[in-house]
Design a protein around this motif. Structure first.
Motif, PDB file in Angstrom:
ATOM      1  N   SER A  15       0.830  -1.195   0.000  1.00  0.00           N
ATOM      2  CA  SER A  15       0.000   0.000   0.000  1.00  0.00           C
ATOM      3  C   SER A  15       0.864   1.244   0.000  1.00  0.00           C
ATOM      4  CB  SER A  15      -0.907   0.007   1.230  1.00  0.00           C
ATOM      5  OG  SER A  15      -1.503   1.280   1.409  1.00  0.00           O
ATOM      6  N   PHE A  17       0.154   3.857   1.380  1.00  0.00           N
ATOM      7  CA  PHE A  17      -0.040   4.534   2.659  1.00  0.00           C
ATOM      8  C   PHE A  17       0.533   3.736   3.832  1.00  0.00           C
ATOM      9  CE2 PHE A  17      -3.644   5.507  -0.161  1.00  0.00           C
ATOM     10  CZ  PHE A  17      -3.457   6.867  -0.304  1.00  0.00           C
ATOM     11  N   ALA A  18       1.281   2.659   3.527  1.00  0.00           N
ATOM     12  CA  ALA A  18       1.738   1.741   4.576  1.00  0.00           C
ATOM     13  C   ALA A  18       2.631   2.423   5.610  1.00  0.00           C
ATOM     14  CB  ALA A  18       2.465   0.557   3.945  1.00  0.00           C
ATOM     15  N   ASP A  23      -2.529   0.242   9.172  1.00  0.00           N
ATOM     16  CA  ASP A  23      -3.851  -0.390   9.219  1.00  0.00           C
ATOM     17  C   ASP A  23      -4.795   0.161   8.145  1.00  0.00           C
ATOM     18  OD1 ASP A  23      -3.045  -1.894  11.427  1.00  0.00           O
ATOM     19  OD2 ASP A  23      -3.708  -0.355  12.840  1.00  0.00           O
ATOM     20  N   GLY A  24      -4.333   1.179   7.421  1.00  0.00           N
ATOM     21  CA  GLY A  24      -5.164   1.744   6.369  1.00  0.00           C
ATOM     22  C   GLY A  24      -6.356   2.527   6.873  1.00  0.00           C
ATOM     23  N   LEU A  25      -6.270   3.034   8.109  1.00  0.00           N
ATOM     24  CA  LEU A  25      -7.425   3.726   8.674  1.00  0.00           C
ATOM     25  C   LEU A  25      -6.964   4.782   9.673  1.00  0.00           C
ATOM     26  CD1 LEU A  25     -10.587   3.688   8.795  1.00  0.00           C
ATOM     27  CD2 LEU A  25     -10.353   2.203  10.785  1.00  0.00           C
ATOM     28  N   ARG A  35      -9.690   6.342   4.947  1.00  0.00           N
ATOM     29  CA  ARG A  35      -9.629   4.896   4.705  1.00  0.00           C
ATOM     30  C   ARG A  35      -8.883   4.610   3.417  1.00  0.00           C
ATOM     31  NH1 ARG A  35     -12.483   0.677   2.153  1.00  0.00           N
ATOM     32  NH2 ARG A  35     -13.804   2.179   1.055  1.00  0.00           N
ATOM     33  N   ASP A  36      -7.992   3.618   3.468  1.00  0.00           N
ATOM     34  CA  ASP A  36      -7.311   3.132   2.274  1.00  0.00           C
ATOM     35  C   ASP A  36      -8.162   2.021   1.680  1.00  0.00           C
ATOM     36  OD1 ASP A  36      -5.674   2.042   0.349  1.00  0.00           O
ATOM     37  OD2 ASP A  36      -4.135   1.328   1.748  1.00  0.00           O
ATOM     38  N   GLY A  38      -7.578   0.154  -0.783  1.00  0.00           N
ATOM     39  CA  GLY A  38      -6.803  -0.899  -1.425  1.00  0.00           C
ATOM     40  C   GLY A  38      -6.714  -0.709  -2.932  1.00  0.00           C
ATOM     41  N   ASP A 122      -1.701   1.142  -9.272  1.00  0.00           N
ATOM     42  CA  ASP A 122      -1.045   1.465  -8.008  1.00  0.00           C
ATOM     43  C   ASP A 122      -0.125   2.667  -8.109  1.00  0.00           C
ATOM     44  OD1 ASP A 122      -2.102  -0.707  -6.343  1.00  0.00           O
ATOM     45  OD2 ASP A 122      -1.036  -1.991  -7.748  1.00  0.00           O
ATOM     46  N   LEU A 127      -7.463   7.508  -1.635  1.00  0.00           N
ATOM     47  CA  LEU A 127      -7.948   7.326  -0.282  1.00  0.00           C
ATOM     48  C   LEU A 127      -9.356   7.891  -0.204  1.00  0.00           C
ATOM     49  CD1 LEU A 127      -7.890  10.261   1.414  1.00  0.00           C
ATOM     50  CD2 LEU A 127      -5.451   9.828   1.349  1.00  0.00           C
ATOM     51  N   TRP A 193      -1.876  11.804   3.110  1.00  0.00           N
ATOM     52  CA  TRP A 193      -2.538  11.195   4.277  1.00  0.00           C
ATOM     53  C   TRP A 193      -2.180  11.968   5.544  1.00  0.00           C
ATOM     54  CZ3 TRP A 193      -5.433   6.422   4.421  1.00  0.00           C
ATOM     55  CH2 TRP A 193      -5.778   6.018   5.723  1.00  0.00           C
TER      56      TRP A 193
END
Length: 212
Positions: A15, A17-18, A23-25, A35-36, A38, A122, A127, A193
Motif C-alpha cells: 500500500s 499509505f503503509a 492499518d489503512g485507517l 480509509r485506504d 486498497g 497502483d 484514499l 494522508w
C-alpha cells in the motif's frame, strides 16, 4: 525470481499509505475518517474525441466518455472521470469489470479498440475521506467551492491540496456526511494522508464524547 511466476501469482503491491497508516485507517470521531480502499484498477485514456472513437470507447466501457468538465459517466463496468478535453480516468468497478477484463484493467481492451490507454493502478492510489467536517478540511487547503450545489456527487476535478496535485472526486454522501475520494501520485501518498490527519487534529469534534 522464477521465470514461470505468473501475474496472478505475484505479491500484491504494498500500500502507498503503509508507512503512515499500516492499518489503512485514521479516524477522529466527529471530524473525519480516512480509509485506504486498497488496489483499484485505473486506466488513463487519451484521445481526441470523435463520434467514431466515442463509439469505440463505449463498446468497451459500456458508456461514452463525458465531454463536459468535471462530469462522470458510469456503467456496470467502469466509472469514467473527465480530466480534460482529451483525457479521462477510467475506474474499473464491480464484478462485470473483473469477469470480462480479467484482473480489472481496461487498458488492453481499449488498446484493441484503437484508443490510447495506459494502466496506472497502483501508481495513482486513492484514499477515501468522509465525516461531518470533511468539506471543511478540504476547504482549508484547496481553492474550490465544495458546496453540494457547486460540487455535487459524481463531480471530479484536479486541484492542489497541501501543496501537491490531487484528483478530487465527490462520492455519494453517507449517513455521516459527505464522502470524497482523493487520487494522488504514489510518491506523494504518504504526505497527503499525513496532511489530512494533521488538519483533522486542528478541528473541534462534533462528537461530545471525544476530546476537543
Amino acid at each position: 525470481m522464477p521465470d514461470d511466476l505468473t501475474k496472478a501469482g505475484r505479491p500484491t503491491p504494498r500500500s502507498a499509505f503503509a508507512e503512515v497508516a499500516p492499518d489503512g485507517l485514521f479516524e477522529r470521531p466527529g471530524v473525519i475518517r480516512l480509509r485506504d480502499p486498497g488496489h483499484r484498477p485505473k486506466t488513463l485514456l487519451r484521445v481526441r474525441l470523435t463520434p467514431a472513437w466515442s463509439a469505440a470507447a463505449e463498446s468497451v466501457l459500456g458508456v461514452a466518455p463525458p465531454d463536459q468538465p468535471g462530469t462522470p459517466a458510469r456503467s456496470p463496468v467502469a466509472n469514467v472521470l473527465w480530466l480534460g478535453p482529451d483525457e479521462w480516468l477510467v475506474l474499473g468497478i464491480g464484478p462485470a469489470s473483473r469477469s470480462c477484463i480479467g484482473l480489472g484493467s481496461l487498458a488492453p481492451a481499449l488498446l484493441r479498440a484503437g484508443l490510447a490507454a495506459a494502466e496506472v493502478g497502483d501508481g495513482l492510489p486513492d484514499l477515501e475521506l468522509s465525516g461531518p467536517r470533511a468539506r471543511e478540511i478540504l476547504a482549508g487547503g484547496a481553492a474550490l467551492d465544495l458546496h453540494p450545489t457547486a460540487f455535487p456527487a459524481g463531480r471530479a476535478t484536479r486541484t492542489r491540496l497541501g501543496r501537491i496535485g490531487v484528483l478530487l472526486q465527490r462520492a455519494e454522501d453517507s449517513g455521516n456526511g459527505p464522502v470524497f475520494r482523493l487520487h494522488v501520485e504514489r510518491p506523494w501518498a504518504g504526505h497527503l494522508w499525513s496532511w489530512l490527519a494533521d488538519a483533522a487534529l486542528d478541528h473541534p469534534s462534533n462528537d461530545e464524547s471525544f476530546p476537543r
